[in-house]
Motif scaffolding. Structure first.
Motif, PDB file in Angstrom:
ATOM      1  N   PHE A 270     -73.869 -11.970-132.268  1.00  0.00           N
ATOM      2  CA  PHE A 270     -73.590 -13.370-131.966  1.00  0.00           C
ATOM      3  C   PHE A 270     -72.295 -13.824-132.646  1.00  0.00           C
ATOM      4  N   ASN A 271     -72.127 -13.491-133.911  1.00  0.00           N
ATOM      5  CA  ASN A 271     -70.942 -13.927-134.651  1.00  0.00           C
ATOM      6  C   ASN A 271     -69.661 -13.335-134.073  1.00  0.00           C
ATOM      7  N   ALA A 272     -69.725 -12.100-133.599  1.00  0.00           N
ATOM      8  CA  ALA A 272     -68.544 -11.500-132.973  1.00  0.00           C
ATOM      9  C   ALA A 272     -68.166 -12.238-131.693  1.00  0.00           C
ATOM     10  N   HIS A 273     -69.158 -12.721-130.949  1.00  0.00           N
ATOM     11  CA  HIS A 273     -68.846 -13.551-129.787  1.00  0.00           C
ATOM     12  C   HIS A 273     -68.190 -14.856-130.208  1.00  0.00           C
ATOM     13  N   MET A 274     -68.670 -15.461-131.291  1.00  0.00           N
ATOM     14  CA  MET A 274     -68.055 -16.707-131.757  1.00  0.00           C
ATOM     15  C   MET A 274     -66.600 -16.459-132.184  1.00  0.00           C
ATOM     16  N   ASP A 275     -66.307 -15.251-132.694  1.00  0.00           N
ATOM     17  CA  ASP A 275     -64.917 -14.908-133.023  1.00  0.00           C
ATOM     18  C   ASP A 275     -64.012 -15.009-131.798  1.00  0.00           C
ATOM     19  N   LEU A 276     -64.549 -14.702-130.618  1.00  0.00           N
ATOM     20  CA  LEU A 276     -63.755 -14.728-129.387  1.00  0.00           C
ATOM     21  C   LEU A 276     -63.402 -16.146-128.963  1.00  0.00           C
ATOM     22  N   CYS A 277     -64.185 -17.133-129.417  1.00  0.00           N
ATOM     23  CA  CYS A 277     -64.047 -18.510-128.930  1.00  0.00           C
ATOM     24  C   CYS A 277     -63.016 -19.323-129.690  1.00  0.00           C
ATOM     25  N   ALA A 278     -62.528 -18.822-130.802  1.00  0.00           N
ATOM     26  CA  ALA A 278     -61.571 -19.573-131.603  1.00  0.00           C
ATOM     27  C   ALA A 278     -60.266 -19.767-130.835  1.00  0.00           C
ATOM     28  N   THR A 279     -59.525 -20.821-131.185  1.00  0.00           N
ATOM     29  CA  THR A 279     -58.232 -21.076-130.546  1.00  0.00           C
ATOM     30  C   THR A 279     -57.321 -19.866-130.696  1.00  0.00           C
ATOM     31  N   GLU A 280     -57.305 -19.295-131.890  1.00  0.00           N
ATOM     32  CA  GLU A 280     -56.629 -18.018-132.119  1.00  0.00           C
ATOM     33  C   GLU A 280     -57.718 -17.006-132.440  1.00  0.00           C
ATOM     34  N   PRO A 281     -58.229 -16.306-131.435  1.00  0.00           N
ATOM     35  CA  PRO A 281     -59.429 -15.469-131.632  1.00  0.00           C
ATOM     36  C   PRO A 281     -59.204 -14.367-132.647  1.00  0.00           C
ATOM     37  N   ARG A 282     -60.258 -14.088-133.422  1.00  0.00           N
ATOM     38  CA  ARG A 282     -60.190 -13.006-134.398  1.00  0.00           C
ATOM     39  C   ARG A 282     -60.015 -11.661-133.713  1.00  0.00           C
ATOM     40  N   PHE A 283     -60.555 -11.533-132.497  1.00  0.00           N
ATOM     41  CA  PHE A 283     -60.331 -10.325-131.694  1.00  0.00           C
ATOM     42  C   PHE A 283     -59.733 -10.782-130.368  1.00  0.00           C
ATOM     43  N   ASN A 284     -58.517 -10.309-130.085  1.00  0.00           N
ATOM     44  CA  ASN A 284     -57.774 -10.778-128.920  1.00  0.00           C
ATOM     45  C   ASN A 284     -58.013  -9.853-127.726  1.00  0.00           C
ATOM     46  N   MET A 285     -58.830 -10.311-126.777  1.00  0.00           N
ATOM     47  CA  MET A 285     -59.107  -9.498-125.594  1.00  0.00           C
ATOM     48  C   MET A 285     -57.951  -9.501-124.605  1.00  0.00           C
ATOM     49  N   TYR A 286     -56.901 -10.266-124.870  1.00  0.00           N
ATOM     50  CA  TYR A 286     -55.813 -10.450-123.914  1.00  0.00           C
ATOM     51  C   TYR A 286     -54.592  -9.588-124.236  1.00  0.00           C
ATOM     52  N   ASN A 287     -54.744  -8.606-125.092  1.00  0.00           N
ATOM     53  CA  ASN A 287     -53.662  -7.695-125.447  1.00  0.00           C
ATOM     54  C   ASN A 287     -53.436  -6.699-124.307  1.00  0.00           C
ATOM     55  N   GLN A 288     -52.402  -6.936-123.516  1.00  0.00           N
ATOM     56  CA  GLN A 288     -52.132  -6.068-122.376  1.00  0.00           C
ATOM     57  C   GLN A 288     -51.429  -4.766-122.756  1.00  0.00           C
ATOM     58  N   ASP A 289     -50.952  -4.684-123.993  1.00  0.00           N
ATOM     59  CA  ASP A 289     -50.349  -3.424-124.451  1.00  0.00           C
ATOM     60  C   ASP A 289     -51.398  -2.398-124.871  1.00  0.00           C
ATOM     61  N   TRP A 290     -52.629  -2.880-125.115  1.00  0.00           N
ATOM     62  CA  TRP A 290     -53.737  -1.986-125.486  1.00  0.00           C
ATOM     63  C   TRP A 290     -54.997  -2.554-124.828  1.00  0.00           C
ATOM     64  N   PRO A 291     -55.050  -2.461-123.504  1.00  0.00           N
ATOM     65  CA  PRO A 291     -56.090  -3.189-122.762  1.00  0.00           C
ATOM     66  C   PRO A 291     -57.465  -2.534-122.859  1.00  0.00           C
ATOM     67  N   ILE A 292     -58.475  -3.309-122.524  1.00  0.00           N
ATOM     68  CA  ILE A 292     -59.805  -2.760-122.278  1.00  0.00           C
ATOM     69  C   ILE A 292     -59.753  -2.267-120.838  1.00  0.00           C
TER      70      ILE A 292
END
Length: 412
Positions: A270-292
């Protein structure tokens, strides 16, 4: 690492009991995360982005969902030899099922005979992080290590649930490896911190094979990589530590550099999901240089309707996936997976809602996880009254997160 043949092995057979009820019908690596993904996708993306394209995912526990995901989302290019394949428990070396992570590899040693790698990278399937394994491999080769363990500093009080490395004076030779110690040793220069294993290992194949044979012959062993194999190699002087903070991932920003989370519990998930919701997320899913890099299913864009009075179709500080329709509900600090429906005058706050769940009119979901296809009926509340949640049979975590199991209907 030029000219080295590297085999990736992902350990995805564990039942993940601490994540119950999310693992009641699926393997831990198949648990959804971040709206569109599964936990295993982050490890696989690290391997593939770094150029490691021969990957075997060892499965066992309730693996159907994971196997289906690998088949539909992880077909690599047509280049001969490139593959991400599930390898189920097959009892090659006896009538028993996998007794632990080390035994899972031991029972699949034919993979090493088939691929004949120069190096083997072994990873868990339940971590969210970005990492370039090639940098770790280069250090492993330069030091002539038998095994290299990726490690990250952590406050000692939080390190009791992890494998802890005790490094020698040179900072990288591992003198001891302690699995979940009650009193973790501090690291040099930072006595309030421990050096914690990330569950990412680089092995010399011969060292790995010998260690697995020794472990299989030991009747006192729990047959775990972290609990048994790595401590043995540390005692033999073959183990070295790799400092994760040295790892440079293309496109990483200062805020999410060296982010790593082991999602073994409901609260950490749950806390890792909350990390995604921050204005500057702790884990950036939008990094296109190292994508999922997994293949996503085809869904229409998310849709928000109504803006009048007390039923705005609105989401703030939230991650909203494709196929979601928000029809007059208000969403804050939440992650919604594909196909979710949020109806008028409902309120969703600090929630993780998985695929095809529906929150009806005037309902409230707060500090909660809704598994797939959950239906919250009009006027019902989830997560507001924890005692009421427990009385209804819902799981409530130590951190106060309510979890509603797959397909349940929540009445007022």
């Amino acid at each position: 690492m030029i000219g080295k043949r590297v085999l990736g092995i992902v350990l995805a057979g564990a039942p993940g009991r601490r994540l119950t009820p999310l693992t009641a019908e699926r393997a831990k690596g198949a648990v959804p995360f971040g709206g569109l993904y599964r936990l295993v996708d982050f490890t696989l993306s690290n391997l593939v982005n770094s150029g490691i394209r021969q990957i075997c995912v060892l499965t066992q526990y309730k693996s159907h969902s994971l196997n289906r995901h690998l088949a539909t989302a992880w077909e690599l290019s047509s280049t001969p030899g490139d593959h991400v394949i599930p390898v189920p428990a097959q009892q090659w070396r006896g009538p028993g099922w996998q007794a632990g992570s080390a035994d899972a590899i031991y029972q699949s040693l034919s993979l090493l005979d088939e691929h004949r790698p120069d190096l083997v990278v072994v990873c868990g399937a339940d971590h969210v992080y970005r990492m370039d394994p090639l940098q770790m491999i280069d250090e492993h080769v330069a030091r002539g290590a038998g095994v290299t363990i990726s490690a990250i500093p952590m406050p000692r009080a939080q390190a009791t649930d992890f494998g802890v490395l005790q490094a020698a004076a040179d900072g990288h030779s591992v003198e001891a490896f302690l699995e979940k110690p009650a009193s973790p040793p501090g690291r040099a220069g930072q006595p309030d911190e421990a050096l914690v294993s990330m569950g990412v290992y680089v092995f010399d194949p011969d060292v790995l094979i010998e260690a697995l044979h020794k472990d299989a012959a030991d009747d006192e062993s729990g047959h775990s990589v972290g609990g048994d194999v790595i401590p043995r190699l540390a005692r033999e002087g073959a183990a070295h530590a790799y400092d994760f903070w040295q790892n440079e991932v293309p496109g990483a920003c200062a805020g999410d550099r060296c982010y790593w989370r082991e999602l073994g519990t409901i609260d950490s998930y749950f806390n890792a999901h909350m990390d995604l919701c921050a204005t500057e997320p702790r884990f950036n899913m939008y990094n296109q240089d190292w994508p999922i890099v997994m293949r996503l299913s085809s869904q229409p864009p998310a849709k928000f309707v109504h803006e009048d009075g007390d039923r705005p179709g609105q989401a703030v500080n939230s991650v909203i996936s494709t196929g979601v329709i928000v029809s007059g509900g208000l969403i804050r600090s939440s992650v919604l997976s594909p196909g979710v429906r949020i109806e008028g005058r409902s309120r969703v706050n600090r929630a993780v809602i998985l695929n095809n769940a529906c929150v009806h009119r005037h309902a409230v979901v707060e500090n909660a996880i809704l598994d797939k296809a959950v239906v919250v009926l009009p006027g019902a509340m989830v997560g507001v009254d924890k005692e009421h949640d427990r009385a209804r049979g819902f799981t409530v975590s130590a951190g106060g997160v309510t979890v509603v199991s797959k397909g349940q209907v929540v009445a007022p």
